[in-house]
Motif scaffolding. Sequence first.
Motif, PDB file in Angstrom:
ATOM      1  N   ALA A  99      -3.814   7.216   2.600  1.00 50.06           N
ATOM      2  CA  ALA A  99      -3.570   7.216   1.041  1.00 50.06           C
ATOM      3  C   ALA A  99      -2.040   7.017   0.703  1.00 50.06           C
ATOM      4  CB  ALA A  99      -3.766   8.863   0.884  1.00 50.06           C
ATOM      5  N   PRO A 100      -1.747   6.655  -0.527  1.00 49.84           N
ATOM      6  CA  PRO A 100      -0.551   6.257  -0.722  1.00 49.84           C
ATOM      7  C   PRO A 100       0.549   7.304  -0.466  1.00 49.84           C
ATOM      8  CG  PRO A 100      -2.038   6.536  -2.732  1.00 49.84           C
ATOM      9  CD  PRO A 100      -2.870   6.646  -1.485  1.00 49.84           C
ATOM     10  N   ASN A 101       0.108   8.448  -0.649  1.00 46.49           N
ATOM     11  CA  ASN A 101       1.317   9.681  -0.248  1.00 46.49           C
ATOM     12  C   ASN A 101       1.644   9.662   1.123  1.00 46.49           C
ATOM     13  OD1 ASN A 101      -1.162  10.505  -0.733  1.00 46.49           O
ATOM     14  ND2 ASN A 101      -0.539  12.281   0.153  1.00 46.49           N
ATOM     15  N   MET A 102       0.397   9.492   1.963  1.00 45.63           N
ATOM     16  CA  MET A 102       0.417   9.367   3.326  1.00 45.63           C
ATOM     17  C   MET A 102       1.072   8.188   3.915  1.00 45.63           C
ATOM     18  SD  MET A 102      -3.043  11.083   4.622  1.00 45.63           S
ATOM     19  CE  MET A 102      -3.915  12.189   3.331  1.00 45.63           C
ATOM     20  N   PHE A 103       0.788   7.159   3.381  1.00 46.74           N
ATOM     21  CA  PHE A 103       1.473   5.792   3.665  1.00 46.74           C
ATOM     22  C   PHE A 103       3.145   5.853   3.635  1.00 46.74           C
ATOM     23  CE2 PHE A 103       3.564   2.229   1.799  1.00 46.74           C
ATOM     24  CZ  PHE A 103       3.649   1.374   2.953  1.00 46.74           C
ATOM     25  N   TYR A 104       3.599   6.448   2.418  1.00 49.53           N
ATOM     26  CA  TYR A 104       5.012   6.925   2.260  1.00 49.53           C
ATOM     27  C   TYR A 104       5.588   7.570   3.111  1.00 49.53           C
ATOM     28  CZ  TYR A 104       9.563   7.976  -0.078  1.00 49.53           C
ATOM     29  OH  TYR A 104      10.739   7.975  -0.348  1.00 49.53           O
ATOM     30  N   LEU A 105       4.956   8.596   3.568  1.00 55.94           N
ATOM     31  CA  LEU A 105       5.624   9.733   4.749  1.00 55.94           C
ATOM     32  C   LEU A 105       5.649   8.727   5.881  1.00 55.94           C
ATOM     33  CD1 LEU A 105       3.755  12.918   3.806  1.00 55.94           C
ATOM     34  CD2 LEU A 105       6.165  12.373   3.389  1.00 55.94           C
ATOM     35  N   ASP A 125     -11.123  -2.734  -2.837  1.00 57.12           N
ATOM     36  CA  ASP A 125     -12.081  -3.471  -3.745  1.00 57.12           C
ATOM     37  C   ASP A 125     -11.086  -4.456  -4.419  1.00 57.12           C
ATOM     38  OD1 ASP A 125     -13.103  -0.641  -3.478  1.00 57.12           O
ATOM     39  OD2 ASP A 125     -14.620  -1.217  -4.434  1.00 57.12           O
ATOM     40  N   THR A 126     -11.413  -5.429  -4.875  1.00 56.39           N
ATOM     41  CA  THR A 126     -10.881  -6.650  -5.554  1.00 56.39           C
ATOM     42  C   THR A 126      -9.480  -6.570  -4.859  1.00 56.39           C
ATOM     43  OG1 THR A 126     -12.020  -6.023  -7.478  1.00 56.39           O
ATOM     44  CG2 THR A 126     -10.412  -7.814  -7.724  1.00 56.39           C
ATOM     45  N   PRO A 127      -9.103  -7.046  -3.657  1.00 57.31           N
ATOM     46  CA  PRO A 127      -7.754  -6.782  -3.009  1.00 57.31           C
ATOM     47  C   PRO A 127      -6.896  -7.684  -3.760  1.00 57.31           C
ATOM     48  CG  PRO A 127      -9.307  -8.205  -1.840  1.00 57.31           C
ATOM     49  CD  PRO A 127     -10.180  -7.830  -2.930  1.00 57.31           C
ATOM     50  N   VAL A 128      -5.616  -7.441  -3.570  1.00 58.29           N
ATOM     51  CA  VAL A 128      -4.448  -7.870  -4.093  1.00 58.29           C
ATOM     52  C   VAL A 128      -3.209  -7.769  -3.068  1.00 58.29           C
ATOM     53  CG1 VAL A 128      -4.966  -7.910  -6.640  1.00 58.29           C
ATOM     54  CG2 VAL A 128      -3.715  -6.013  -5.254  1.00 58.29           C
ATOM     55  N   ARG A 129      -2.471  -8.679  -2.924  1.00 55.17           N
ATOM     56  CA  ARG A 129      -1.157  -8.272  -2.157  1.00 55.17           C
ATOM     57  C   ARG A 129      -0.491  -7.151  -2.651  1.00 55.17           C
ATOM     58  NH1 ARG A 129       0.116 -12.811   1.013  1.00 55.17           N
ATOM     59  NH2 ARG A 129      -1.157 -14.768   0.591  1.00 55.17           N
ATOM     60  N   ALA A 130      -0.167  -6.234  -1.623  1.00 62.81           N
ATOM     61  CA  ALA A 130       0.898  -5.092  -1.933  1.00 62.81           C
ATOM     62  C   ALA A 130       2.355  -5.270  -1.776  1.00 62.81           C
ATOM     63  CB  ALA A 130       0.227  -4.179  -0.871  1.00 62.81           C
ATOM     64  N   ASP A 131       2.937  -4.572  -2.654  1.00 66.44           N
ATOM     65  CA  ASP A 131       4.441  -4.677  -2.527  1.00 66.44           C
ATOM     66  C   ASP A 131       5.028  -3.196  -2.459  1.00 66.44           C
ATOM     67  OD1 ASP A 131       6.772  -6.370  -3.136  1.00 66.44           O
ATOM     68  OD2 ASP A 131       6.969  -4.367  -4.702  1.00 66.44           O
ATOM     69  N   PHE A 132       5.736  -2.855  -1.325  1.00 70.56           N
ATOM     70  CA  PHE A 132       6.298  -1.375  -1.574  1.00 70.56           C
ATOM     71  C   PHE A 132       7.244  -1.002  -2.774  1.00 70.56           C
ATOM     72  CE2 PHE A 132       9.614   1.751  -0.569  1.00 70.56           C
ATOM     73  CZ  PHE A 132       8.869   2.694   0.109  1.00 70.56           C
ATOM     74  N   GLN A 133       7.900  -1.975  -3.255  1.00 70.88           N
ATOM     75  CA  GLN A 133       8.810  -1.314  -4.282  1.00 70.88           C
ATOM     76  C   GLN A 133       7.899  -1.230  -5.685  1.00 70.88           C
ATOM     77  OE1 GLN A 133      11.943  -0.312  -4.691  1.00 70.88           O
ATOM     78  NE2 GLN A 133      12.164  -0.324  -2.544  1.00 70.88           N
ATOM     79  N   ARG A 134       7.040  -1.945  -5.973  1.00 68.91           N
ATOM     80  CA  ARG A 134       6.357  -2.087  -7.223  1.00 68.91           C
ATOM     81  C   ARG A 134       5.250  -1.013  -6.853  1.00 68.91           C
ATOM     82  NH1 ARG A 134       2.309  -6.824  -7.126  1.00 68.91           N
ATOM     83  NH2 ARG A 134       1.262  -5.393  -5.738  1.00 68.91           N
ATOM     84  N   ASP A 135       4.381  -0.814  -5.918  1.00 72.66           N
ATOM     85  CA  ASP A 135       3.618   0.202  -5.486  1.00 72.66           C
ATOM     86  C   ASP A 135       3.754   1.342  -5.025  1.00 72.66           C
ATOM     87  OD1 ASP A 135       1.953  -2.164  -6.399  1.00 72.66           O
ATOM     88  OD2 ASP A 135       1.474  -2.716  -4.390  1.00 72.66           O
ATOM     89  N   TYR A 136       4.641   1.888  -4.015  1.00 70.12           N
ATOM     90  CA  TYR A 136       4.853   2.765  -3.724  1.00 70.12           C
ATOM     91  C   TYR A 136       6.349   3.741  -3.809  1.00 70.12           C
ATOM     92  CZ  TYR A 136       0.543   0.994  -1.967  1.00 70.12           C
ATOM     93  OH  TYR A 136      -0.738   0.596  -2.037  1.00 70.12           O
ATOM     94  N   ALA A 137       7.141   3.113  -4.416  1.00 73.29           N
ATOM     95  CA  ALA A 137       8.493   3.724  -4.476  1.00 73.29           C
ATOM     96  C   ALA A 137       8.197   4.990  -5.256  1.00 73.29           C
ATOM     97  CB  ALA A 137       9.380   2.834  -5.123  1.00 73.29           C
TER      98      ALA A 137
END
Length: 281
Positions: free
Chosen positions: A90-96, A253-265
């Motif tokens: 999950a995004p919050n767990m990924f950040y930790l 679903d409908t995967p895209v490239r992930a980016d840390f600053q854009r997606d999880y900062a």
Amino acid sequence: MSGIKAKLHCLAFAFVMMATLPCQASASEKVYSLAVVPNLPAVTLHKNWTPVVDYLYRQAGVKIELKLYDKITTFLEEAKGDDVDFVYAAPNMFYLAYQKQKYIPLVRGSNMLRGQVFVRKDSPYSQVKDLKGKTIAIVGPKNVCSVITRQALLSGQQIDFNVSFSGSTINVAKSVLVGKADAGATLDSSMIDDFPEMQKEFRVLMKTQEVAPHPLAAHPRVPKKVRDAVTTALLSLGGTEQGRKMLKAVKLDTPVRADFQRDYAFFARVDFDLLDKQQPK
């Protein structure tokens, strides 16, 4: 005779060497680990993820072994440690986990996540401020819907409230319906997709900002060529009907490239310590 024996010995030695070559190649093959957040029972996760990791081996030549858990706390401990090569969280767990290991997000789904706070249609509460000192039912303390909605309420709206951990989206909805909780907090997509018939029973008081969904990420020690191969393979998987079903099963679903600053900062602004201190009353 000695010459014949020598030839037989050579043939026998060659046969043994040929028989052991496949085993030696298999033993030397690099196997990467993939830790998967326990958002479903382990048997279900194994069923959903096995076709994906098998595809990555066939398509990208990357051998991956699944690591499944029965507790989120155990998953987080391992993700924060140094033994995991790939992680799906999950995004919050990924950040930790990122704070400890600097995982590189590779791919995520396109469907953004947004939390919502809702009450019964006949509730006397008409705005979020009315929930000060009231009880809000949420799934659990570490779920992404819990983190982003409580962050919005505590820091954004600056109201204090009690929490009740219900264990699932349907239990949150039931708690509000029967009056065990004054309000509920879930992902808006969970209510829309899983329990559309219940939506008519509620009024939404607040929605959070959108956040990017769960990423598949790699530890920095994973070679770039391997990271790129996994990324390319997953992005191409969406090109077939069978591939789309496989991706949907693992929520990519409908995967895209992930980016840390854009997606999880975003999660750098979340007060995780404050959220951890908030216990059910």
